[in-house]
Design a protein around this motif. Structure first.
Motif, PDB file in Angstrom:
ATOM      1  N   UNK A 164       0.799  -1.632  -0.471  1.00 44.18           N
ATOM      2  CA  UNK A 164      -0.263   0.247   0.102  1.00 44.18           C
ATOM      3  C   UNK A 164       1.079   1.455  -0.114  1.00 44.18           C
ATOM      4  N   UNK A 165       2.310   1.136  -0.215  1.00 49.32           N
ATOM      5  CA  UNK A 165       2.651   2.366   0.069  1.00 49.32           C
ATOM      6  C   UNK A 165       2.918   2.975  -1.208  1.00 49.32           C
ATOM      7  N   UNK A 166       2.454   4.524  -0.977  1.00 48.18           N
ATOM      8  CA  UNK A 166       3.256   4.770  -2.677  1.00 48.18           C
ATOM      9  C   UNK A 166       4.206   5.642  -3.220  1.00 48.18           C
ATOM     10  N   UNK A 167       4.656   5.493  -4.125  1.00 48.95           N
ATOM     11  CA  UNK A 167       6.078   5.204  -4.720  1.00 48.95           C
ATOM     12  C   UNK A 167       5.517   5.980  -6.154  1.00 48.95           C
ATOM     13  N   UNK A 168       6.562   6.750  -6.116  1.00 45.65           N
ATOM     14  CA  UNK A 168       6.847   7.213  -7.575  1.00 45.65           C
ATOM     15  C   UNK A 168       7.241   6.229  -8.060  1.00 45.65           C
ATOM     16  N   UNK A 169       7.287   5.390  -9.919  1.00 45.37           N
ATOM     17  CA  UNK A 169       7.952   5.223 -10.571  1.00 45.37           C
ATOM     18  C   UNK A 169       8.270   6.206 -12.420  1.00 45.37           C
ATOM     19  N   UNK A 182       1.932  -5.294  -3.604  1.00 39.07           N
ATOM     20  CA  UNK A 182       1.130  -4.664  -3.527  1.00 39.07           C
ATOM     21  C   UNK A 182       1.394  -3.268  -3.427  1.00 39.07           C
ATOM     22  N   UNK A 183       2.444  -2.521  -3.452  1.00 42.17           N
ATOM     23  CA  UNK A 183       2.601  -1.241  -3.452  1.00 42.17           C
ATOM     24  C   UNK A 183       1.082  -0.263  -4.486  1.00 42.17           C
ATOM     25  N   UNK A 184       1.264   0.771  -3.972  1.00 40.44           N
ATOM     26  CA  UNK A 184       0.614   1.810  -4.942  1.00 40.44           C
ATOM     27  C   UNK A 184       1.610   2.712  -6.433  1.00 40.44           C
ATOM     28  N   UNK A 185       1.723   2.186  -6.899  1.00 39.57           N
ATOM     29  CA  UNK A 185       2.988   2.706  -7.671  1.00 39.57           C
ATOM     30  C   UNK A 185       2.523   3.782  -8.490  1.00 39.57           C
ATOM     31  N   UNK A 186       3.184   5.251  -8.614  1.00 38.15           N
ATOM     32  CA  UNK A 186       2.172   5.733 -10.063  1.00 38.15           C
ATOM     33  C   UNK A 186       3.393   6.384 -10.787  1.00 38.15           C
ATOM     34  N   UNK A 187       3.473   6.204 -12.188  1.00 37.97           N
ATOM     35  CA  UNK A 187       4.105   6.862 -13.400  1.00 37.97           C
ATOM     36  C   UNK A 187       3.918   8.555 -13.213  1.00 37.97           C
TER      37      UNK A 187
END
Length: 332
Positions: A164-169, A182-187
């Motif tokens: 559930x971690x909001x991560x920039x990718x 299971x993370x919450x990545x955003x491009x």
């Protein structure tokens, strides 16, 4: 001296040693537009500026580049094809949105160090050129990002810590790996990330140590885990008609500047990476290297589907190219 200026000094020193930055003539006869998604204080922003200097120097002021950053990488391929811009410096993953083969450099565990990343580039370069030609473009050169790592607010011990971690990718490949964990990545682009940092809404960022130094990510995410996950490329590509419209002398100056920028850029990356680690530690950031085995195992398991998905999207020729490269890798 600021962290970004120290990085810039290293890059400029390599170029100056090659005798590439010289006196420029006062009058420029032709100006080309060049789009870069990275600001001047980032590594790739600095390298775009230095390439502009080299072009002017090689052409004795007869050819100059006007840098702009108002067009995002995701639009570079079409904008360059349509002649909206003459030259673009684009993260390879952004090009992969329309031509999936370009995602090869950001596939996980394909190239495990800079030397392997360069060998992969040499193997893939003819295919890059073929694909760009389909969009009425030529490849000028490509530069590596240093290995991707994970910046985070808290230390990451294993895959469960990413839930559930909001991560920039930076591209779809890395987004899919993090989704599998299971993370919450955003491009998002670099320009999109920076305004979000003060609010704390993003808890992690997948990028290089060098990128983190440029943006002072350690102020918001003081832990950097050296995953050596992937080494994506920045591809510098140009509209074919714009190139053909140049005089022979201008074309040669552009090509010479591109060759010099590529050579200096790859050579400087080793030194810049060491300097980035030193700056990171000087500013109180925690350098976690190597990554915890549990985290590496989780990433490798989550990455398998990404490689399989890439294979399904590309041609037989592309799959064979990757297989030949992998089979020829030296034993670690």
């Amino acid at each position: 001296m600021t962290p970004s200026s120290r990085i810039s000094t290293l890059l400029s020193a390599g170029l100056a040693a090659a005798g590439l930055i010289g006196a420029l003539s006062a009058h420029a006869q032709t100006t080309l537009s060049m789009s870069s998604d990275y600001e001047p204080d980032t590594m790739m922003g600095q390298r775009a500026a230095e390439f502009s200097q080299q072009v002017a120097s090689q052409s004795e002021g007869d050819l100059t580049l006007a840098l702009r950053s108002d067009i995002r990488s995701a639009s570079h391929l079409q904008a360059t094809a349509g002649g909206v811009i003459d030259i673009a410096a684009t993260l390879s993953g952004a090009l992969a949105e329309e031509a999936p083969f370009f995602g090869i450099s950001s596939l996980p565990a394909i190239a495990y160090d800079l030397d392997e990343a360069h060998r992969l580039y040499v193997v893939a370069k003819p295919r890059y050129e073929e694909l760009l030609a389909e969009y009425n473009q030529i490849l000028l050169y490509a530069l590596p990002w240093t290995p991707s790592g994970l910046w985070s607010k808290a230390p990451i011990a294993d895959g469960d810590d990413l839930k559930d971690m909001p991560i920039r990718t930076y591209d779809r490949n890395t987004q899919r790996v993090l989704l599998n964990l299971g993370a919450a990545p955003q491009v998002m682009s670099w320009g999109e990330l920076k305004p979000l940092l003060p609010s704390g809404s993003i808890h992690g960022a997948l990028t290089s140590a060098m990128g983190g130094v440029s943006a002072e990510l350690y102020r918001y995410m003081p832990h950097f885990t050296t995953l050596n996950y992937a080494m994506p490329l920045n591809i510098i590509h140009m509209n074919r008609d714009s190139f053909d419209d140049l005089t022979e002398a201008q074309q040669q100056a552009l090509i010479d500047a591109a060759h010099a920028a590529e050579s200096a850029g790859w050579t400087a990356t080793h030194s810049v990476l060491d300097e980035a680690y030193a700056i990171l530690q000087e500013n109180g950031a925690k350098l976690i290297t190597p990554a915890p085995p549990e985290l590496q195992d989780a990433l490798e398991e989550a990455s398998q589907h990404v490689v399989e998905s890439w294979n399904q999207k590309v041609s037989n020729k592309d799959r064979e190219l990757l297989s030949r490269y992998l089979e020829s890798r030296p034993e670690r």
